[in-house]
Design a protein around this motif. Structure first.
Motif, mmCIF file in Angstrom:
data_model
loop_
_atom_site.group_PDB
_atom_site.id
_atom_site.type_symbol
_atom_site.label_atom_id
_atom_site.label_comp_id
_atom_site.label_asym_id
_atom_site.label_seq_id
_atom_site.Cartn_x
_atom_site.Cartn_y
_atom_site.Cartn_z
ATOM 1 N N UNK A 114 0.731 -1.191 -0.050
ATOM 2 C CA UNK A 114 -0.132 -0.144 0.046
ATOM 3 C C UNK A 114 0.972 1.313 -0.075
ATOM 4 N N UNK A 115 1.805 1.195 0.754
ATOM 5 C CA UNK A 115 2.861 2.319 0.821
ATOM 6 C C UNK A 115 3.514 2.681 -0.224
ATOM 7 N N UNK A 116 3.844 1.571 -1.214
ATOM 8 C CA UNK A 116 4.541 1.966 -2.457
ATOM 9 C C UNK A 116 3.566 2.278 -3.558
ATOM 10 N N UNK A 117 2.303 1.734 -3.588
ATOM 11 C CA UNK A 117 0.874 2.062 -4.425
ATOM 12 C C UNK A 117 0.734 3.732 -4.187
ATOM 13 N N UNK A 118 0.832 4.181 -2.831
ATOM 14 C CA UNK A 118 0.408 5.492 -2.614
ATOM 15 C C UNK A 118 1.687 6.423 -3.027
ATOM 16 N N UNK A 119 2.960 5.701 -3.409
ATOM 17 C CA UNK A 119 3.865 6.537 -3.794
ATOM 18 C C UNK A 119 4.299 7.841 -2.808
ATOM 19 N N UNK A 120 4.173 7.283 -1.503
ATOM 20 C CA UNK A 120 4.667 7.964 -0.299
ATOM 21 C C UNK A 120 5.851 7.763 -0.199
ATOM 22 N N UNK B 266 7.644 -9.246 6.810
ATOM 23 C CA UNK B 266 6.974 -9.201 5.834
ATOM 24 C C UNK B 266 6.986 -8.107 4.697
ATOM 25 N N UNK B 267 7.139 -6.764 5.500
ATOM 26 C CA UNK B 267 7.548 -5.732 4.637
ATOM 27 C C UNK B 267 8.908 -5.659 4.018
ATOM 28 N N UNK B 268 9.580 -6.304 4.968
ATOM 29 C CA UNK B 268 11.106 -6.185 4.212
ATOM 30 C C UNK B 268 11.008 -7.057 2.807
ATOM 31 N N UNK B 269 10.470 -8.169 3.087
ATOM 32 C CA UNK B 269 10.553 -8.955 1.837
ATOM 33 C C UNK B 269 9.791 -8.309 0.662
ATOM 34 N N UNK B 270 8.791 -7.804 0.969
ATOM 35 C CA UNK B 270 8.038 -7.313 -0.107
ATOM 36 C C UNK B 270 8.821 -6.069 -0.905
ATOM 37 N N UNK B 271 9.297 -5.160 0.092
ATOM 38 C CA UNK B 271 10.134 -4.253 -0.516
ATOM 39 C C UNK B 271 11.606 -4.708 -1.317
ATOM 40 N N UNK B 272 11.979 -5.659 -0.867
ATOM 41 C CA UNK B 272 13.399 -6.234 -1.610
ATOM 42 C C UNK B 272 12.852 -6.710 -2.867
#
Lengths: 342, 342
Positions: free
Chosen positions: A234-240, A255-261
């Motif tokens: 959601x954070x990435x989508x919001x382009x925040x 969970x967040x870390x894996x996704x970001x990587x």
DNA sequence: GCAGATTTTGGGAACGTTTGCGGGAACGAT
DNA sequence: ATCGTTCCCGCAAACGTTCCCAAAATCTGC
């Protein structure tokens, strides 16, 4: 072929069951000679006291109940292990139930424990208010309750926890000293007391260190890996834009870390990640997680000891134990020396 | 203020305890009207049957014992969860003990269970032979034993496991089809039956697929992360070249993987890593682990159901359940599509 | 209305312990 | 010899159930 009973022993020794019983508990009211005779015979015939009968007589079950939100987590199992270790020598058993974060199941578990005649309960509650009444009933009926981690703030019960606020503040300080300015906080639902505390620290850190607080960076997540992934998505989508994450738990953080990587972001260069819990998970991921490490095993031991003393009717001076969590600075926020040169 | 007993209920209703007891178990020998009256009163007065007394009478404890080598693992806790789920509705409780891979402690646990009058035991044994005698004694005394995962090959007891050999062979085939020629195997000590089976498959795969078997690639590791790291370290020090690892468990695999990555090796490009177990760990590491996924929860459920039937004296037709493990092909052996293009 | 069958209930033992109370033996003191 | 202690030990009740057996109540059919 069947387990011999006290009566069998008595018949065999031409004594009364009373004497045999006393002899086996080393009662000084039995002649030493007889005592030794009895104990020797008990040994030889393989006599084992029947706990069920003993329990019925004594009105105790020598069993304590433990209720956790979720047991398939390194968090819960570490604490459980601590509890086991603390009570094993006192002849107590543990029965374990998990609520699955559902207050209704928690309620069912509590009632089951009641039926099982547990001598006391250690609980990490899954909801602030839902089962308050039942907990009060336990206390009223003389069955002591001890909380750990997830406490019920509305109840005056003994508890073992860490100082969520202080340590979260330290962790925020760490991130800020690293130069991070746009720090995301992944928080859990508000019915979890710890989450409220940790996010309070998150906000206060902003004013304390003169950072601008942006409500959009305060993300309501759940408790699972997936929740962590979704929050990151959601954070990435919001382009925040953001340069750090402080997560409510290791699970969420990973969970967040894996996704970001997976999306090509570098940890910690692009985003530093810090969390709270310090379960075994934090060291098996790569990079290892910077986290507030709670003494989980000790938490179990302390909770169990507290409970045992309560069961024995000891009046407690201090019934709120605050354990000292320690910050572990690791690869998810700090580059190892050799890589930093590059 | 105290929990009301049958007697209290009887006195209150001007009935005998016998009738009350029967009414509460819905015995048809009680007039329906009376039954309802009793049940209503029981409800109203908050009567809860005393399990301890009931157990004493029935000679059962409605408790089963579970012994695991180590409980702070996703493996053990998943199985435990399965067990809990399977027995909860039958009014059984579980007491859990861990051996810490020490046969002597396992023995102590077994004896503790005996004293606790468990109706049966589910055990994942930590050593092949050490406690064989005690296990036989349990069987002899009519206390059923069910094994899972870590079985005792010298005992004719019901067991739940996966087909270690076949699935390991498939995993080896996977690695070989990927073009890997120098495959390391991280094995556990030989007193663990599964390890023997899995490494047997490792060797047989070499002849089956025409690969040269190099004893130097067969590495004796332990069971922990550290053991995995150390094994990887030894391999690098020996300067033995290898392009894949097949590890006995996820834990071992992750330990090795982390070490190799720290040393700059790329997974899977330089070294493909495959393992066996399929615990939650395999999906939270990055890259995710290719592994033989065992149905852990189901394993617990099956073991518990087997045990319950044995306790009820049911004659089993099939007492060796082999569950189907499934291979999960993931990032530690296969590059995701987008990265493969690069 | 009554014998017999049937339904409904109560009495009491039992499960294996623990424990208060009292009895008997041994012993020293009177 | 008698009394009071002290030391051992047995009797029996109790913990809260369940369940067999018998007693009481109700119901049959005549």
């Amino acid at each position: 072929m069947k387990q011999p009973t006290l009566k069998d022993l008595a018949k065999h020794l031409l004594l009364s069951t009373s004497t045999v019983s006393r002899a086996l508990t080393n009662d000084k009211n039995v002649r030493r000679e007889t005592r030794e005779q009895v104990q020797e015979a008990a040994q030889r015939l393989g006599y084992k006291p029947n706990r069920v009968a003993r329990n019925l007589k004594s009105g105790r079950s020598y069993t304590i109940g433990v209720i956790v939100p979720e047991m398939v987590t390194p968090f819960a199992s570490s604490v459980l292990e601590g509890i086991q270790d603390a009570i094993a020598d006192d002849g107590y058993h543990v029965i374990i139930a998990q609520s699955g974060e559902d207050p209704k199941i928690e309620r069912k578990n509590l009632m089951m424990m009641q039926q099982a005649l547990v001598d006391g309960v250690i609980i990490s509650a899954c909801h602030q208010t839902y089962n308050l009444d039942l907990c009060r009933e336990f206390q009223y009926n003389g069955i002591p309750l001890v909380f750990y981690d997830r406490i019920l703030s509305g109840l005056d019960a003994p508890r073992v926890m860490v100082n969520d606020y202080t340590k979260s503040m330290l962790m925020m300080e760490h991130l800020i000293h690293l130069g991070r300015k746009k720090i995301v906080h992944l928080q859990a639902p508000d019915y979890i007391y710890n989450s409220v505390e940790r996010s309070r620290a998150y906000r206060d850190a902003h004013t304390k260190f003169g950072l601008n607080f942006d409500p959009a960076l305060l993300v309501r997540a759940g408790l699972t890996f997936e929740d962590g992934r979704n929050a990151a998505a959601r954070l990435l989508i919001a382009e925040k834009s953001f340069d750090a994450i402080f997560a409510f738990t290791d699970t969420l953080a990973i969970g967040a870390m894996n996704y970001l990587r997976e999306k090509g972001l570098r940890i910690p260069q692009d985003v530093a990640i810090a969390s709270f819990s310090g379960t075994a998970l934090s060291t098996i991921v790569h990079p290892q997680l910077t986290t507030v490490e709670q003494p989980l095993h000790e938490m179990g031991v302390k909770a169990a000891n507290l409970l045992l003393r309560l069961i024995d009717g000891v009046e407690l001076i201090e019934n709120r134990i605050v354990l000292d969590a320690t910050l572990q600075y690791r690869g998810s926020t700090i580059l190892p020396a050799e890589e930093r040169i590059v």
